[in-house]
Design a protein around this motif. Structure first.
Motif, PDB file in Angstrom:
ATOM      1  N   UNK A 110       0.852  -1.189   0.000  1.00  0.00           N
ATOM      2  CA  UNK A 110       0.000   0.000   0.000  1.00  0.00           C
ATOM      3  C   UNK A 110       0.883   1.233   0.000  1.00  0.00           C
ATOM      4  N   UNK A 111       0.405   2.287  -0.628  1.00  0.00           N
ATOM      5  CA  UNK A 111       1.161   3.540  -0.644  1.00  0.00           C
ATOM      6  C   UNK A 111       0.195   4.709  -0.594  1.00  0.00           C
ATOM      7  N   UNK A 112       0.688   5.813  -0.007  1.00  0.00           N
ATOM      8  CA  UNK A 112      -0.103   7.046  -0.072  1.00  0.00           C
ATOM      9  C   UNK A 112       0.404   7.854  -1.252  1.00  0.00           C
ATOM     10  N   UNK A 113      -0.520   8.604  -1.876  1.00  0.00           N
ATOM     11  CA  UNK A 113      -0.116   9.410  -3.037  1.00  0.00           C
ATOM     12  C   UNK A 113       1.091  10.279  -2.690  1.00  0.00           C
ATOM     13  N   UNK A 114       0.998  10.913  -1.522  1.00  0.00           N
ATOM     14  CA  UNK A 114       2.037  11.874  -1.155  1.00  0.00           C
ATOM     15  C   UNK A 114       3.408  11.196  -1.056  1.00  0.00           C
ATOM     16  N   UNK A 115       3.422   9.922  -0.633  1.00  0.00           N
ATOM     17  CA  UNK A 115       4.699   9.207  -0.549  1.00  0.00           C
ATOM     18  C   UNK A 115       5.256   8.886  -1.936  1.00  0.00           C
ATOM     19  N   UNK A 116       4.365   8.606  -2.863  1.00  0.00           N
ATOM     20  CA  UNK A 116       4.821   8.369  -4.244  1.00  0.00           C
ATOM     21  C   UNK A 116       5.517   9.635  -4.748  1.00  0.00           C
ATOM     22  N   UNK A 117       4.905  10.793  -4.443  1.00  0.00           N
ATOM     23  CA  UNK A 117       5.473  12.060  -4.914  1.00  0.00           C
ATOM     24  C   UNK A 117       6.768  12.395  -4.171  1.00  0.00           C
ATOM     25  N   UNK A 118       6.733  12.265  -2.827  1.00  0.00           N
ATOM     26  CA  UNK A 118       7.906  12.634  -2.017  1.00  0.00           C
ATOM     27  C   UNK A 118       9.099  11.749  -2.321  1.00  0.00           C
ATOM     28  N   UNK A 119       8.846  10.461  -2.445  1.00  0.00           N
ATOM     29  CA  UNK A 119       9.946   9.524  -2.684  1.00  0.00           C
ATOM     30  C   UNK A 119      10.350   9.487  -4.158  1.00  0.00           C
ATOM     31  N   UNK A 120       9.590  10.183  -4.992  1.00  0.00           N
ATOM     32  CA  UNK A 120       9.905  10.210  -6.428  1.00  0.00           C
ATOM     33  C   UNK A 120       9.827   8.828  -7.051  1.00  0.00           C
ATOM     34  N   UNK A 121       8.882   8.002  -6.596  1.00  0.00           N
ATOM     35  CA  UNK A 121       8.768   6.634  -7.115  1.00  0.00           C
ATOM     36  C   UNK A 121       8.301   6.664  -8.568  1.00  0.00           C
ATOM     37  N   UNK A 122       8.988   5.886  -9.389  1.00  0.00           N
ATOM     38  CA  UNK A 122       8.707   5.940 -10.834  1.00  0.00           C
ATOM     39  C   UNK A 122       7.545   5.008 -11.177  1.00  0.00           C
ATOM     40  N   UNK A 123       6.348   5.464 -10.890  1.00  0.00           N
ATOM     41  CA  UNK A 123       5.202   4.607 -11.171  1.00  0.00           C
ATOM     42  C   UNK A 123       4.261   5.277 -12.168  1.00  0.00           C
ATOM     43  N   UNK A 124       4.066   6.543 -11.961  1.00  0.00           N
ATOM     44  CA  UNK A 124       3.277   7.377 -12.871  1.00  0.00           C
ATOM     45  C   UNK A 124       3.905   8.753 -12.774  1.00  0.00           C
ATOM     46  N   UNK A 125       3.699   9.594 -13.752  1.00  0.00           N
ATOM     47  CA  UNK A 125       4.298  10.918 -13.627  1.00  0.00           C
ATOM     48  C   UNK A 125       3.556  11.725 -12.551  1.00  0.00           C
ATOM     49  N   UNK A 126       4.246  12.747 -12.057  1.00  0.00           N
ATOM     50  CA  UNK A 126       3.730  13.502 -10.911  1.00  0.00           C
ATOM     51  C   UNK A 126       2.387  14.170 -11.208  1.00  0.00           C
ATOM     52  N   UNK A 127       2.190  14.613 -12.437  1.00  0.00           N
ATOM     53  CA  UNK A 127       0.914  15.273 -12.781  1.00  0.00           C
ATOM     54  C   UNK A 127      -0.237  14.286 -12.593  1.00  0.00           C
ATOM     55  N   UNK A 128      -0.021  13.051 -13.071  1.00  0.00           N
ATOM     56  CA  UNK A 128      -1.079  12.038 -12.964  1.00  0.00           C
ATOM     57  C   UNK A 128      -1.340  11.702 -11.492  1.00  0.00           C
ATOM     58  N   UNK A 129      -0.263  11.526 -10.716  1.00  0.00           N
ATOM     59  CA  UNK A 129      -0.437  11.157  -9.305  1.00  0.00           C
ATOM     60  C   UNK A 129      -1.141  12.286  -8.551  1.00  0.00           C
ATOM     61  N   UNK A 130      -0.754  13.534  -8.817  1.00  0.00           N
ATOM     62  CA  UNK A 130      -1.402  14.593  -8.036  1.00  0.00           C
ATOM     63  C   UNK A 130      -2.862  14.774  -8.436  1.00  0.00           C
ATOM     64  N   UNK A 131      -3.182  14.521  -9.684  1.00  0.00           N
ATOM     65  CA  UNK A 131      -4.598  14.582 -10.092  1.00  0.00           C
ATOM     66  C   UNK A 131      -5.412  13.512  -9.334  1.00  0.00           C
ATOM     67  N   UNK A 132      -4.834  12.320  -9.214  1.00  0.00           N
ATOM     68  CA  UNK A 132      -5.515  11.251  -8.467  1.00  0.00           C
ATOM     69  C   UNK A 132      -5.618  11.620  -6.984  1.00  0.00           C
ATOM     70  N   UNK A 133      -4.546  12.210  -6.457  1.00  0.00           N
ATOM     71  CA  UNK A 133      -4.536  12.578  -5.029  1.00  0.00           C
ATOM     72  C   UNK A 133      -5.607  13.632  -4.744  1.00  0.00           C
ATOM     73  N   UNK A 134      -5.663  14.671  -5.564  1.00  0.00           N
ATOM     74  CA  UNK A 134      -6.621  15.755  -5.336  1.00  0.00           C
ATOM     75  C   UNK A 134      -8.066  15.291  -5.464  1.00  0.00           C
ATOM     76  N   UNK A 135      -8.268  14.170  -6.171  1.00  0.00           N
ATOM     77  CA  UNK A 135      -9.648  13.733  -6.430  1.00  0.00           C
ATOM     78  C   UNK A 135      -9.961  12.345  -5.885  1.00  0.00           C
ATOM     79  N   UNK A 136      -9.112  11.886  -4.973  1.00  0.00           N
ATOM     80  CA  UNK A 136      -9.291  10.577  -4.314  1.00  0.00           C
ATOM     81  C   UNK A 136      -9.632   9.448  -5.271  1.00  0.00           C
ATOM     82  N   UNK A 137      -8.754   9.279  -6.227  1.00  0.00           N
ATOM     83  CA  UNK A 137      -8.940   8.188  -7.186  1.00  0.00           C
ATOM     84  C   UNK A 137      -7.866   7.125  -6.936  1.00  0.00           C
TER      85      UNK A 137
END
Ligand code: UDP
Length: 241
Positions: free
Chosen positions: A187-214
């Motif tokens: 399990x991961x939190x969106x913010x951790x994906x962004x903070x850790x710079x994990x290469x899973x999706x680009x930051x724009x996509x992750x933050x859009x999901x984070x802002x809209x709980x997707x």
């Protein structure tokens, strides 16, 4: 007892690489038909399926700008990348329809002769009529990716989750092909994906999901049955929420 899907409507994000099989470029027929068969199987569980296709098996904008690949303006290269996703969409539609799955390709860049223009209400209507919808041409804008298109379309059509099929079986702390000690996250939190710079999706996509709980479910595409397992609620890869 028949197993039940835990999602009503999903966006399946497939990168272009998912269609190339063992080839280095392009579309591999066997891989394409195996994917189509998996999509048909999960659709029979009663799930609404919209697919966002990438184009990396044919052309990637950011790899063909100055000093890389071709010496092109980024916007021009990105439009070419978007057109590559249209080619993939046509191939997947053909494969799905050959096995009896009604499919519509909706494009963010108008090409009337071969695909419908993207219209949100029309996409929803197709899903209600039990058709598989394939979104192509990404967001229609340069400087974006098809991951961001997946997040955007998922929200627009009220999907419950993005299913992102990749070459690895989840998100790792480092590249598991290079670092032996890399640890897989369940399990991961969106913010951790962004903070850790994990290469899973680009930051724009992750933050859009984070802002809209997707939620985003990441799993290995190379194992057949995985799309079905995720849709039935098995926690096989990484879930980002
Ligand atoms: N692209 C773009 N805007 C979008 C989506 C895609 O400009 O909204 C371009 C971009 O050049 C990208 C290419 O299309 O490199 C193919 O998409 P992507 O790299 O996301 O495909 P994937 O890696 O998933 O195969």
């Amino acid at each position: 007892m028949k197993k039940k899907a835990v999602y009503k409507r999903v966006v399946l994000k497939l990168s272009g690489e998912a269609l190339q099989g063992k080839q280095k470029h392009g579309i591999d027929q066997e891989t394409l038909f195996s994917l189509a068969a998996q999509i048909k199987e999960v659709k029979e569980l009663g799930v609404g399926i919209a697919i966002v296709l990438g184009g990396g098996n044919i052309f990637r904008g950011q790899e063909n700008t100055k000093d890389k690949g071709l010496n092109m303006d980024r916007s021009v290269a990105d439009y070419m990348g978007m057109l590559a996703t249209v080619i993939n969409g046509m191939a997947l539609q053909d494969a799905l329809e050959k096995i009896g799955v009604p499919t519509r390709v909706l494009t963010a860049i108008e090409i009337r002769q071969i695909a419908e223009p993207y219209i949100r209400r029309r996409a929803i209507r197709h899903l209600e009529k039990n058709r598989v919808v394939i979104f192509v041409a990404g967001t229609g804008n340069p400087y974006f990716t098809t991951d961001t298109a997946a997040a955007l379309r998922a929200k627009e059509i009220n999907a419950d989750v993005i299913l992102k099929a990749t070459k690895v079986d989840g998100v790792y702390s480092a590249d598991p092909f290079k670092v032996k000690t890399a640890k897989k996250f369940k399990n991961l939190k969106y913010i951790d994906v962004l903070k850790k710079g994990l290469k899973v999706m680009d930051a724009t996509a992750v933050s859009l999901c984070m802002d809209n709980q997707l939620p985003i479910a990441i799993f290995n595409l190379l194992k057949p049955e995985n799309i079905r397992k995720v849709i039935l609620g098995e926690h096989i890869g990484t879930l980002i929420r």
